[in-house]
Write an enzyme that holds these catalytic residues in place. Structure first.
Site, PDB file in Angstrom:
ATOM      1  N   CYS A 116     -64.213  23.498 -24.252  1.00  0.00           N
ATOM      2  CA  CYS A 116     -64.032  22.750 -25.592  1.00  0.00           C
ATOM      3  C   CYS A 116     -64.104  21.311 -25.430  1.00  0.00           C
ATOM      4  O   CYS A 116     -63.947  20.468 -26.379  1.00  0.00           O
ATOM      5  CB  CYS A 116     -62.377  23.133 -25.958  1.00  0.00           C
ATOM      6  SG  CYS A 116     -62.316  24.995 -26.272  1.00  0.00           S
ATOM      7  N   HIS A 256     -58.524  17.786 -30.005  1.00  0.00           N
ATOM      8  CA  HIS A 256     -59.274  19.067 -30.095  1.00  0.00           C
ATOM      9  C   HIS A 256     -58.058  20.231 -30.682  1.00  0.00           C
ATOM     10  O   HIS A 256     -56.868  20.274 -30.547  1.00  0.00           O
ATOM     11  CB  HIS A 256     -59.206  19.749 -28.567  1.00  0.00           C
ATOM     12  CG  HIS A 256     -59.937  21.045 -28.371  1.00  0.00           C
ATOM     13  ND1 HIS A 256     -60.892  21.651 -29.176  1.00  0.00           N
ATOM     14  CD2 HIS A 256     -59.415  22.043 -27.928  1.00  0.00           C
ATOM     15  CE1 HIS A 256     -61.096  22.757 -28.927  1.00  0.00           C
ATOM     16  NE2 HIS A 256     -60.165  23.248 -28.197  1.00  0.00           N
ATOM     17  N   ASN A 286     -60.015  27.244 -33.931  1.00  0.00           N
ATOM     18  CA  ASN A 286     -60.648  26.461 -32.884  1.00  0.00           C
ATOM     19  C   ASN A 286     -62.153  26.692 -32.613  1.00  0.00           C
ATOM     20  O   ASN A 286     -62.524  27.933 -32.524  1.00  0.00           O
ATOM     21  CB  ASN A 286     -60.034  26.865 -31.662  1.00  0.00           C
ATOM     22  CG  ASN A 286     -60.538  26.276 -30.127  1.00  0.00           C
ATOM     23  OD1 ASN A 286     -61.588  25.507 -30.381  1.00  0.00           O
ATOM     24  ND2 ASN A 286     -59.723  26.361 -29.373  1.00  0.00           N
TER      25      ASN A 286
HETATM   26  O1  UT7 Z   1     -59.406  25.701 -26.570  1.00  0.00           O
HETATM   27  C1  UT7 Z   1     -59.427  25.918 -25.338  1.00  0.00           C
HETATM   28  C2  UT7 Z   1     -58.006  25.784 -24.684  1.00  0.00           C
HETATM   29  N1  UT7 Z   1     -57.331  26.943 -25.174  1.00  0.00           N
HETATM   30  C3  UT7 Z   1     -56.003  26.435 -25.681  1.00  0.00           C
HETATM   31  O2  UT7 Z   1     -55.672  25.468 -25.491  1.00  0.00           O
HETATM   32  C4  UT7 Z   1     -55.079  27.812 -26.042  1.00  0.00           C
HETATM   33  C5  UT7 Z   1     -53.398  27.555 -25.304  1.00  0.00           C
HETATM   34  N2  UT7 Z   1     -52.817  28.734 -25.527  1.00  0.00           N
HETATM   35  C6  UT7 Z   1     -52.358  29.163 -26.703  1.00  0.00           C
HETATM   36  O3  UT7 Z   1     -52.496  28.603 -27.858  1.00  0.00           O
HETATM   37  C7  UT7 Z   1     -51.223  30.103 -27.123  1.00  0.00           C
HETATM   38  O4  UT7 Z   1     -50.793  30.430 -25.656  1.00  0.00           O
HETATM   39  C8  UT7 Z   1     -51.805  31.614 -27.749  1.00  0.00           C
HETATM   40  C9  UT7 Z   1     -52.008  31.207 -29.210  1.00  0.00           C
HETATM   41  C10 UT7 Z   1     -52.916  32.084 -27.074  1.00  0.00           C
HETATM   42  C11 UT7 Z   1     -50.685  32.570 -27.551  1.00  0.00           C
HETATM   43  O5  UT7 Z   1     -49.247  31.996 -28.001  1.00  0.00           O
HETATM   44  P1  UT7 Z   1     -47.986  32.357 -26.957  1.00  0.00           P
HETATM   45  O6  UT7 Z   1     -47.101  31.591 -27.807  1.00  0.00           O
HETATM   46  O7  UT7 Z   1     -48.412  31.679 -25.750  1.00  0.00           O
HETATM   47  O8  UT7 Z   1     -48.030  33.843 -27.075  1.00  0.00           O
HETATM   48  P2  UT7 Z   1     -47.772  34.531 -25.777  1.00  0.00           P
HETATM   49  O9  UT7 Z   1     -49.399  35.049 -25.242  1.00  0.00           O
HETATM   50  O10 UT7 Z   1     -46.645  34.177 -24.669  1.00  0.00           O
HETATM   51  O11 UT7 Z   1     -47.390  36.075 -26.332  1.00  0.00           O
HETATM   52  C12 UT7 Z   1     -46.059  36.187 -26.887  1.00  0.00           C
HETATM   53  C13 UT7 Z   1     -46.040  37.640 -27.536  1.00  0.00           C
HETATM   54  C14 UT7 Z   1     -46.420  38.771 -26.463  1.00  0.00           C
HETATM   55  O12 UT7 Z   1     -45.637  39.912 -27.049  1.00  0.00           O
HETATM   56  P3  UT7 Z   1     -44.627  40.318 -25.906  1.00  0.00           P
HETATM   57  O13 UT7 Z   1     -45.140  40.533 -24.725  1.00  0.00           O
HETATM   58  O14 UT7 Z   1     -43.492  39.184 -26.058  1.00  0.00           O
HETATM   59  O15 UT7 Z   1     -43.889  41.530 -26.535  1.00  0.00           O
HETATM   60  C15 UT7 Z   1     -48.010  38.989 -27.215  1.00  0.00           C
HETATM   61  O16 UT7 Z   1     -48.466  40.348 -26.953  1.00  0.00           O
HETATM   62  O17 UT7 Z   1     -46.866  37.525 -28.579  1.00  0.00           O
HETATM   63  C16 UT7 Z   1     -47.522  38.589 -28.698  1.00  0.00           C
HETATM   64  N3  UT7 Z   1     -48.780  38.449 -29.427  1.00  0.00           N
HETATM   65  C17 UT7 Z   1     -49.243  38.487 -30.722  1.00  0.00           C
HETATM   66  N4  UT7 Z   1     -48.200  39.088 -31.517  1.00  0.00           N
HETATM   67  C18 UT7 Z   1     -48.675  39.167 -32.871  1.00  0.00           C
HETATM   68  C19 UT7 Z   1     -50.091  37.815 -28.797  1.00  0.00           C
HETATM   69  N5  UT7 Z   1     -50.839  37.862 -29.732  1.00  0.00           N
HETATM   70  C20 UT7 Z   1     -50.206  38.180 -30.974  1.00  0.00           C
HETATM   71  C21 UT7 Z   1     -50.844  38.174 -32.131  1.00  0.00           C
HETATM   72  N6  UT7 Z   1     -50.015  38.674 -33.303  1.00  0.00           N
HETATM   73  N7  UT7 Z   1     -52.067  37.776 -32.703  1.00  0.00           N
END
Ligand code: UT7
Length: 335
Positions: A116, A256, A286
């Site tokens: 990115c 970004h 993104n």
């Molecule tokens: O551009 C390159 C660099 N990339 C980035 O900067 C991305 C950085 N990371 C992020 O933006 C975030 O970490 C994400 C958007 C990818 C994920 O958000 P998060 O708040 O970190 O969620 P998480 O991965 O900790 O997941 C929390 C919960 C999980 O459920 P449990 O285990 O708590 O039951 C996931 O399974 O949310 C669940 N989950 C979803 N639920 C509904 C993950 N994706 C989804 C979804 N819809 N699409």
């Protein structure tokens, strides 16, 4: 004062027509508009649907529009750098294909992959050719068909990414405006946290890699999130400090567009008012190497000569960086 200071003199972009909404995504995987809006801040993203068209299609359209807008003949362009993680082919470079499609025949062109951060790295690279006098008209393109490597069965990654391209023309300026400074960094420790498992030389495509869905983006979101917030803020503050810029001196932050929460956290650490932060993640998601030009392109009308602008990125690698530039012209000359 640097004699040939590299200056952005025009910007254009290309967006595919198809809009993939959160509502449509929630019929594909177990997710909801509410989750995506609260956790990421994306409402919709553009997708290049036509078969047989890749990142060069978007990039070439942005470049052609850039040439038209500035009355530049393709033969005048002497360098074209394309930042992409979704090249049309493993080889040749997508930059070569874009140049060919845009009738650019007198330029050397090549791709640059810095995740990115690709567009920022590419700007800094083209800057060197301009400032040494080697290039007089350079084009830097960020072009991505992210939908080609997104697993639409993986709810953790499929809401995030979109397709787009943005392109800028860079020329030597009068020394006062243009790229003033940048801090670019990388750390290969990022590999396990954000990558595509198969399709490269370590693990070429096979029936097994396809069955295991290894040709898509793999991301450990929370780890990447933490790195992105701290590294983007650190380098932005560093570039401000060494150029003696206070938050009042900064006209715009161009971050970004990976996650609305990351953007807000970085702006908070820079003590910047949210009205000074370019944000369009809600509409486009993104788009990897295309997020920065896509923001500047949307804001072009509002930019004024001499505006102090900070660009900040974080991406796969890990790669990150910040750039300080003084904007070189008023508003959108195409209007
Ligand atoms: O551009 C390159 C660099 N990339 C980035 O900067 C991305 C950085 N990371 C992020 O933006 C975030 O970490 C994400 C958007 C990818 C994920 O958000 P998060 O708040 O970190 O969620 P998480 O991965 O900790 O997941 C929390 C919960 C999980 O459920 P449990 O285990 O708590 O039951 C996931 O399974 O949310 C669940 N989950 C979803 N639920 C509904 C993950 N994706 C989804 C979804 N819809 N699409």
């Amino acid at each position: 004062m640097i004699k040939n200071r590299a200056t952005i003199t025009a910007i254009e972009a290309e967006l595919p027509e198809y809009i993939l909404t959160n509502e449509e995504l929630s019929r594909m995987v177990d997710t909801s508009d509410e989750w995506i809006m609260t956790r990421i801040g994306i409402k919709e993203r553009r997708i290049l649907k036509e078969t047989g068209k890749g990142s060069s299609h978007l990039g070439a359209r942005a470049v052609k529009r850039l040439l038209e807008k500035t009355g530049t003949s393709p033969t005048e362009v002497d360098l074209l750098v394309c930042a992409t993680v979704t090249p049309d082919h493993q080889f040749p470079a997508t930059a070569n294909i874009i140049s060919h499609k845009a009738d650019i025949k007198n330029a050397f062109s090549y791709d640059l992959n810095a995740g990115c951060s690709g567009f920022l790295y590419a700007l800094a690279t083209a800057q060197q050719f301009i400032e040494t006098g080697k290039s007089k008209k350079a084009i830097v393109v960020g072009a991505e068909k992210m939908s080609s490597i997104v697993d639409y069965q993986d709810r953790a990654t499929c809401p995030i990414f979109g397709d787009a391209a943005g392109a800028v023309l860079m020329e030597p300026g009068n020394g006062e405006y243009g790229i003033i400074d940048s801090v670019l960094q990388s750390d290969g420790v990022g590999l396990p946290h954000l990558h595509q498992k198969a399709g490269g030389s370590v693990k070429p495509a096979s029936y097994e890699t396809i069955d295991a869905r290894e040709h898509y983006i793999y991301q450990e979101g929370q780890c990447v999130f933490k790195w992105a917030v701290s590294k983007m803020a650190d380098v932005s503050l560093e570039v401000m400090k060494r150029n003696e810029l206070s938050h009042d001196d900064v006209a715009w932050l161009v971050p970004h567009q990976a996650n609305m929460r990351i953007i807000e956290a970085v702006a908070r650490r820079m003590k910047l008012d949210k009205n000074k932060v370019m944000v369009n993640i809600e509409k486009f998601g993104n788009t990897t190497a295309a997020t920065l030009p896509l923001c500047i392109w949307e804001w072009e009308d509002r930019l004024r000569m001499g505006d102090n602008i900070i660009l900040a990125t974080f991406g796969a690698g890990f790669t990150w960086g910040a750039m300080y530039l003084k904007w070189g012209y008023d508003g959108n000359p195409g209007n």
